[in-house]
Design an enzyme around this catalytic site. Structure first.
Site, PDB file in Angstrom:
ATOM      1  N   ARG A  51       0.709  -1.231   0.066  1.00 12.04           N
ATOM      2  CA  ARG A  51       0.376  -0.119  -0.609  1.00 12.04           C
ATOM      3  C   ARG A  51       1.053   1.407   0.050  1.00 12.04           C
ATOM      4  O   ARG A  51       0.137   2.361  -1.200  1.00 12.04           O
ATOM      5  CB  ARG A  51      -1.250   0.103   1.550  1.00 12.04           C
ATOM      6  CG  ARG A  51      -1.865  -0.705   0.956  1.00 12.04           C
ATOM      7  CD  ARG A  51      -2.124  -1.222   2.526  1.00 12.04           C
ATOM      8  NE  ARG A  51      -1.542  -2.028   2.730  1.00 12.04           N
ATOM      9  CZ  ARG A  51      -1.542  -3.595   1.904  1.00 12.04           C
ATOM     10  NH1 ARG A  51      -2.675  -4.336   1.624  1.00 12.04           N
ATOM     11  NH2 ARG A  51      -0.389  -4.307   2.792  1.00 12.04           N
ATOM     12  N   THR A  52       1.378   1.190   0.618  1.00  8.73           N
ATOM     13  CA  THR A  52       2.258   3.005   1.355  1.00  8.73           C
ATOM     14  C   THR A  52       3.539   3.188   0.159  1.00  8.73           C
ATOM     15  O   THR A  52       3.568   3.799  -0.867  1.00  8.73           O
ATOM     16  CB  THR A  52       3.779   2.749   2.280  1.00  8.73           C
ATOM     17  OG1 THR A  52       2.542   2.100   3.794  1.00  8.73           O
ATOM     18  CG2 THR A  52       4.250   3.936   3.190  1.00  8.73           C
ATOM     19  N   HIS A  97       4.177   5.252  11.865  1.00 11.41           N
ATOM     20  CA  HIS A  97       3.710   5.413  10.040  1.00 11.41           C
ATOM     21  C   HIS A  97       2.712   7.218  10.119  1.00 11.41           C
ATOM     22  O   HIS A  97       1.595   7.189   9.712  1.00 11.41           O
ATOM     23  CB  HIS A  97       2.758   3.907  10.137  1.00 11.41           C
ATOM     24  CG  HIS A  97       3.096   3.485   8.376  1.00 11.41           C
ATOM     25  ND1 HIS A  97       3.317   5.019   7.850  1.00 11.41           N
ATOM     26  CD2 HIS A  97       2.696   2.969   8.095  1.00 11.41           C
ATOM     27  CE1 HIS A  97       3.229   4.218   6.426  1.00 11.41           C
ATOM     28  NE2 HIS A  97       2.592   3.167   7.386  1.00 11.41           N
ATOM     29  N   ARG A 130      10.737   3.525   4.587  1.00 10.87           N
ATOM     30  CA  ARG A 130      10.240   2.477   5.357  1.00 10.87           C
ATOM     31  C   ARG A 130      11.732   1.599   5.725  1.00 10.87           C
ATOM     32  O   ARG A 130      12.774   1.177   4.674  1.00 10.87           O
ATOM     33  CB  ARG A 130       9.942   2.197   4.882  1.00 10.87           C
ATOM     34  CG  ARG A 130       9.509   0.466   5.638  1.00 10.87           C
ATOM     35  CD  ARG A 130       8.113  -0.336   5.457  1.00 10.87           C
ATOM     36  NE  ARG A 130       6.759   1.089   5.066  1.00 10.87           N
ATOM     37  CZ  ARG A 130       5.480   0.261   5.487  1.00 10.87           C
ATOM     38  NH1 ARG A 130       5.491  -1.429   4.495  1.00 10.87           N
ATOM     39  NH2 ARG A 130       4.245   0.986   5.333  1.00 10.87           N
ATOM     40  N   LYS A 139      25.842  -4.953  -0.648  1.00 10.16           N
ATOM     41  CA  LYS A 139      27.399  -4.867  -0.384  1.00 10.16           C
ATOM     42  C   LYS A 139      28.049  -4.576   0.952  1.00 10.16           C
ATOM     43  O   LYS A 139      29.705  -3.441   0.528  1.00 10.16           O
ATOM     44  CB  LYS A 139      28.572  -4.553  -1.850  1.00 10.16           C
ATOM     45  CG  LYS A 139      27.979  -4.394  -3.033  1.00 10.16           C
ATOM     46  CD  LYS A 139      28.734  -4.021  -4.390  1.00 10.16           C
ATOM     47  CE  LYS A 139      28.024  -3.043  -5.291  1.00 10.16           C
ATOM     48  NZ  LYS A 139      28.009  -2.992  -6.394  1.00 10.16           N
TER      49      LYS A 139
HETATM   50  N1   CP Z   1      -0.459  -0.288   5.833  1.00  8.38           N
HETATM   51  C1   CP Z   1       0.564  -0.501   5.163  1.00  8.38           C
HETATM   52  O1   CP Z   1       1.897   0.631   5.563  1.00  8.38           O
HETATM   53  O2   CP Z   1       0.596  -1.277   3.906  1.00  8.38           O
HETATM   54  P1   CP Z   1       2.116  -1.857   3.481  1.00  8.38           P
HETATM   55  O3   CP Z   1       3.579  -2.288   4.825  1.00  8.38           O
HETATM   56  O4   CP Z   1       1.286  -2.853   2.706  1.00  8.38           O
HETATM   57  O5   CP Z   1       2.792  -0.793   3.070  1.00  8.38           O
END
Ligand code: CP
Length: 293
Positions: free
Chosen positions: A35-36, A113, A85, A63
């Protein structure tokens, strides 16, 4: 701003101003994401930006190159923003000290998040018309959840009342200092709430004696039709995804987007809203627009 983007998105044939033309956005994902990552990519492209997709396994990180050196090298290629992320809490904050470019936290460890919370708040505001005074129960693996932490901060700031409901082993140690209501009984928590954010049970992190068994967790903390019917409660249900079907949420509750039934699922609406909200985040940061809402 996100409202306008949403309206345009759901036409099915959106045509957006190309306000981020000539901008380059690096999507740096050290953890898996559906999603993100894709919603940031779609959001960037809708606004005319170019995207660079980075994965640790196919980059020089494999590496031994450090995160800091990776960021400095991408900045030297004139990247305008980093969407990061990372499995380590604090990683996004760390790289703000390394680059002068915009850094967007797309989830750091068990910490935060923020864009998930923004899209959850957008979804709740769209449905209820306001957030102030809303009672939101966050159910599940709060201890490991960056989504819970960002939603608690964001929703409290917007005037909502927050409850969390989980086994005592999954309560964060600072839970009683967050200004929220604590529940261990799911029936009581649901009866208290106007809406629920159900969290994914983080099977990859939730080892080490947090739960006697998944079956027991599902019996006491799973959100099901039977439970809602028994306590005669209609509930709007959000979940950040990915979902563990029949563990924290039943198939019926996850998939029901229309009545009849005791629940209404916003799960896919949240995903659509994620594109609109992330467009607004990117445009605000990269064009210095003052108004985000
Ligand atoms: N909600 C969310 O962060 O989903 P993903 O891990 O798929 O990005």
């Amino acid at each position: 701003m996100a409202d306008g983007f949403k309206k345009e998105l759901i036409t099915g044939n959106p045509s957006f101003e190309q306000s981020l033309r000539n901008k380059r956005i690096a999507l740096i994902f050290f953890e898996n994401s559906t999603r993100t990552r894709f919603s940031f990519e779609i959001a960037a492209r809708h606004l005319g930006a170019g995207t660079l997709n980075f994965s640790a396994s196919s980059s020089s990180v494999s590496k031994g190159e450090s995160l800091a050196d990776t960021i400095k090298n991408l900045e030297a290629m004139q990247v305008d923003a980093f969407v990061l992320r990372h499995p380590s809490s604090g990683a996004a904050d760390l790289i703000t000290g390394i680059t002068s470019k915009n850094v967007i936290n797309a989830g750091d460890g068990s910490h935060e998040h923020p864009t998930q919370a923004l899209l959850d708040m957008f979804t709740l505001r769209e449905y209820f018309g306001k957030i102030e005074g809303l009672r939101v129960i966050i159910i599940g693996d709060v201890l490991h959840s960056r989504v819970a932490r960002s939603n608690i901060y964001g929703l409290l700031a917007a005037g909502a009342e927050i409850g969390i409901c989980c086994p005592i082993t999954l309560m964060p140690p600072d839970a009683d200092r967050l200004g929220i209501t604590l529940f261990t009984n799911l029936d009581k928590a649901i009866a208290w709430a106007d809406t629920a954010i159900v969290l994914r049970l983080q099977l990859e992190r939730a080892t080490g004696g947090y739960l006697p068994s998944l079956e027991e967790y599902s019996v006491y903390y799973g959100l099901t039709d039977e439970r809602l019917e028994r306590i005669q409660k209609h509930l709007l249900v959000l979940h950040p995804g990915p979902i563990n079907r029949e563990i924290e949420i039943s198939n019926n509750v996850a998939d029901r987007i229309q009545p009849p039934g005791y629940s209404k699922s916003m799960l896919l609406e949240q995903v659509t809203n994620g594109v609109a909200v992330r467009m607004a985040v990117l445009k605000t940061l990269l064009t210095n627009e003052k108004s985000f809402a």
